[in-house]
Design an enzyme around this catalytic site. Sequence first.
Site, short mmCIF file in Angstrom:
data_model
loop_
_atom_site.label_atom_id
_atom_site.label_comp_id
_atom_site.label_asym_id
_atom_site.label_seq_id
_atom_site.Cartn_x
_atom_site.Cartn_y
_atom_site.Cartn_z
N PHE A 162 0.87 -1.19 0.00
CA PHE A 162 0.00 0.00 0.00
C PHE A 162 0.90 1.22 0.00
O PHE A 162 1.81 1.34 0.83
CB PHE A 162 -0.87 0.05 1.26
CG PHE A 162 -1.57 1.39 1.42
CD1 PHE A 162 -2.89 1.55 1.03
CD2 PHE A 162 -0.90 2.50 1.94
CE1 PHE A 162 -3.52 2.79 1.16
CE2 PHE A 162 -1.53 3.74 2.07
CZ PHE A 162 -2.84 3.87 1.67
N GLU A 163 0.66 2.13 -0.92
CA GLU A 163 1.34 3.42 -0.90
C GLU A 163 0.43 4.43 -1.57
O GLU A 163 -0.16 4.12 -2.61
CB GLU A 163 2.64 3.40 -1.75
CG GLU A 163 3.79 2.61 -1.21
CD GLU A 163 4.98 2.59 -2.17
OE1 GLU A 163 4.78 2.55 -3.39
OE2 GLU A 163 6.11 2.62 -1.68
N ILE A 164 0.32 5.61 -0.99
CA ILE A 164 -0.18 6.75 -1.74
C ILE A 164 0.98 7.75 -1.70
O ILE A 164 1.50 8.04 -0.61
CB ILE A 164 -1.45 7.36 -1.11
CG1 ILE A 164 -2.59 6.32 -1.08
CG2 ILE A 164 -1.91 8.60 -1.89
CD1 ILE A 164 -3.86 6.80 -0.40
#
Length: 404
Positions: free
Chosen positions: A291-293
């Site tokens: 998960f990365e934003i």
Amino acid sequence: MAGTQRYLRYIVFALVCLILLFFISSSSSVTSANWPSSYTGGDSAVPSPQPPHGKEQQTEPKPSSTPNNDKALPPATDAGERMNATFVTLARNSDLWEIAKSIRHVEDRFNRKFNYDWVFLNDDDFNDEFKKVTSALVSGKTKYGKIPEEHWSFPDFIDQDRAAKVREEMKEKKIIYGDSISYRHMCRYESGFFFRHPLMLDYEWYWRVEPSIELYCDINYDTFKFMADNKKKYSFVLSLYEYVETIPTLWDAVKNFTATYPQHIEKDNSMTFLSEDDGKTYNHCHFWSNFEIGNLNWLRSDAYIDYFTSLDHAGGFFYERWGDAPVHSIAAALMLKKEELHFFNDIAYYHVPFTHCPTGEQYRLDHKCHCNPKDNFDWNGYSCTARFYETNNMKKPEGYEKDQ
Ligand SMILES: Nc1nc2c(ncn2[C@@H]2O[C@H](COP(=O)(O)OP(=O)(O)O)[C@@H](O)[C@H]2O)c(=O)[nH]1
Ligand SMILES: [Mg+2]
């Protein structure tokens, strides 16, 4: 006689009048004869005569299936502005049904309101089935890119025999993905290339999504806009300690980089998240990068490219098994200001085997969360999230002790 004649004239005159009256009245009835005798459809408000009760069911054809019509509800999209952002997924054709699940979670909990694009990248060509199914599931535009071979192969400075020997040794030691070549290409690609793919150059923000992830709570605001408005560059939901065997010399390579490029190191950095002894050794804490934003312009900056190039030449993607998670995390912690990192406590998330379930019952109820708070990993001894709170002098959420 004259009286009889006059009498007859009166009768003829009366007959003529009656005939005339008959014609006048029958010609005026022509208009009324134009009214429809029954309503046959169209937009007119004229009501149709009702058939006798029960007769309609006998004459109308029955629908062949439940009328589950997608046009029945108005689109529930947010009316606000959009950021220059996209989801991005690296996947194989064989990942189709697992990424399909992830897309449903992301769409149902967030993207159906915002309709952001989705870029799919692959070292092979995506097949028609992959494209057909994913484009039907994503509410925004979908784009499919093939990775250039030079970004998914051994660079010429890598000694292939040495790399093969390492894979054998790691296999013996049963290190996860230790003997895999493709996993190493994947980690190197996610570390240094995905943000430079031509399809990604159109965007400033990305949200990385992997197959088989789940989102457990509604996200009722634009997370990309939040990042921009709050000057955030990188974010996470889960953090943990890396397997030491996969990165024995990573920290040496980082120290080599910081010595060569001191100008790229941010003064107000998060070194205390990474090290207990002010940088002498690495504690193996990292943000879990499935998960990365984040901000693509940061990854495309000279600072990050110098960092990646320096690590790449150290060879650890192939002579060890460096993961993109510690590579991204160390960069974010050392090259960004503390306040440019963000922990999305409100994004409830699962990637096997860990869950981030937001602490705080009222939040979970308000956002229709379906995660079990007992599964929350944040305050577990193997998580680094408490350390992130301490690095940033943040107050831990109320009730966190109960989850420990
Ligand atoms: N195109 C492609 N994608 C891959 C390959 N290996 C892994 N991936 C993708 O890379 C990401 C990470 O792989 P995954 O198997 O989930 O690794 P893990 O989460 O570390 O266990 C996922 O999005 C996979 O779909 C590969 O050989 N080719
Ligand atoms: Mg995965």
